[in-house]
Design an enzyme around this catalytic site. Structure first.
Site, PDB file in Angstrom:
ATOM      1  N   CYS A   1       0.831  -1.206   0.000  1.00  0.00           N
ATOM      2  CA  CYS A   1       0.000   0.000   0.000  1.00  0.00           C
ATOM      3  C   CYS A   1       0.873   1.268   0.000  1.00  0.00           C
ATOM      4  CB  CYS A   1      -0.970  -0.044   1.177  1.00  0.00           C
ATOM      5  SG  CYS A   1      -2.328   1.135   1.029  1.00  0.00           S
TER       6      CYS A   1
ATOM      7  N   HIS B   1      -3.710  -5.017   0.153  1.00  0.00           N
ATOM      8  CA  HIS B   1      -3.479  -5.450   1.533  1.00  0.00           C
ATOM      9  C   HIS B   1      -3.551  -6.974   1.606  1.00  0.00           C
ATOM     10  CE1 HIS B   1      -4.393  -1.502   3.839  1.00  0.00           C
ATOM     11  NE2 HIS B   1      -4.086  -1.218   2.583  1.00  0.00           N
TER      12      HIS B   1
ATOM     13  N   GLU C   1      -2.901  -9.016   3.947  1.00  0.00           N
ATOM     14  CA  GLU C   1      -3.209  -9.617   5.254  1.00  0.00           C
ATOM     15  C   GLU C   1      -4.699  -9.869   5.448  1.00  0.00           C
ATOM     16  OE1 GLU C   1      -5.145  -6.102   6.155  1.00  0.00           O
ATOM     17  OE2 GLU C   1      -3.323  -6.371   4.986  1.00  0.00           O
TER      18      GLU C   1
END
Length: 355
Positions: free
Chosen positions: A245, A329, A331
């Site tokens: 990001c 992202h 995660e």
């Protein structure tokens, strides 16, 4: 209580106030996720923004303390079509309204979020103000026009260096607004983490001799972070590096590339991205308003990922140095787990450098 979202041209979207009763100015953006509202609220990348949820029903599974991505909400306001107070979920600890009141975040409900999202798509992301039960004044318009989300990273980064310790490899995490599950994703791979404030000098990080360096997500315009960009220049090539990001954008700027602002950004949990190396398509979680400008790239890097909605760059890898980054992202907080493999690739990169 009646309230409305006001833009600088006088356009109003009327609804009702819920959550904390206050007025608030911020950049108005929309998120297309069907779930994950509490992760969105607590994602530091949303600092300074009023978030509009396009999914019509929000709050039906309540809020719990395990899924929060930082210690408190970072948004300036929260806008929904319909709020559901009587949540039904075994993990729920309180309803969304109670959570917003407790954390002093204003919300607007019963807004025509479809019309509002179309307005943002046509006009682009812009500042707005949530106004409570009164006519707006010239001062409100002036406040909207003057809004700048400056020094956002400075507001969300850790104030002190701290450690999280499993074992094997030691990773330096530069905190530009890191989410809890990013740290958890690295910890699951048995890495010792040293989390540094965003403006920590490169010399201090190298002095601690980490095995790898991770650059986190975060809010704001990456090009404004000139001090951080200069620090990253000193770190590139010294240790294996992975950025996501804002971290991806800052690596690109440190390599001499350029970033540009998107008209209304990518925010949601359902953005299709193609991994050009694996020749596979993944569904990703995204939250950003800037991208790397493809025409500014040189032959030192290859594009590894592209956004299938608009063709923008979603990932880069350096040809000669242990360095890669992605715009999304991986995660998955909130969102799918499709791209968690990138954390494994980071660990493998560190292992190869250790040999």
């Amino acid at each position: 209580m009646r309230g409305y979202l006001l833009f600088e041209d006088g356009t109003k979207f009327e609804g009702e106030i819920f959550g904390y009763q206050s007025e608030s100015v911020g950049e108005v953006v929309f998120n297309t996720g069907m779930t994950g509202y509490q992760e969105i609220l607590t994602d530091p990348s949303y600092y300074g923004q009023i978030v509009v949820m396009t999914y019509p029903l929000i709050g039906n599974y309540g809020v719990n303390s395990e899924d929060l991505q930082s210690s408190s909400p970072k948004v300036k306001g929260f806008i929904v079509r319909e709020i559901y107070d009587d949540f039904s979920n075994w993990r729920g600890e309180e309803n969304l309204k109670q959570y917003l009141v407790r954390n002093k975040i204003v919300g607007l409900k019963n807004i025509d979020t479809r019309a509002l999202t179309k307005f943002i798509r046509e006009r682009g992301s812009m500042a707005g103000k949530i106004v409570i039960n009164r006519d707006y004044e010239k001062e409100d318009i002036l406040q909207i026009k003057q809004f700048k989300n400056n020094k956002a990273v400075e507001k969300v980064t850790t104030k002190e260096i701290y450690n999280l310790k499993p074992k094997t490899y030691k990773v330096a995490v530069l905190d530009f607004g890191v989410k809890k599950n990013i740290l958890n994703s690295l910890l699951k791979r048995n890495m010792e983490l040293i989390i540094y404030p965003a403006f920590t000098p490169a010399e201090k990080i190298l002095e601690d001799n980490p095995d790898g360096i991770f650059l986190s997500n975060g809010p704001g315009d990456p090009a404004e972070l000139t001090e951080i960009i200069e620090n990253i220049k000193k770190l590139i090539g010294k240790k294996p590096m992975f950025g996501i990001c804002l971290g991806h954008q800052l690596i690109s700027l440190a390599l001499g590339f350029k970033t540009i602002k998107l008209k209304y950004g990518h925010r949601g949990t359902n953005h299709p991205v193609k991994d050009l190396v694996k020749n596979k398509i993944y569904i990703t979680s995204q939250n950003h308003g800037y991208v790397v400008e493809e025409s500014s790239l040189n032959e030192e890097v290859i594009i590894t990922h592209v956004n299938l909605n608009d063709g923008s760059i979603e990932g880069l890898r350096h040809k000669t140095m242990p360095l890669f980054s992605v715009q999304f992202h991986p995660e998955a907080s909130p969102g799918p787990h499709d791209t968690a493999y990138l954390f494994d690739e980071f660990k493998l990169m560190i292992q190869r450098e250790e040999l």
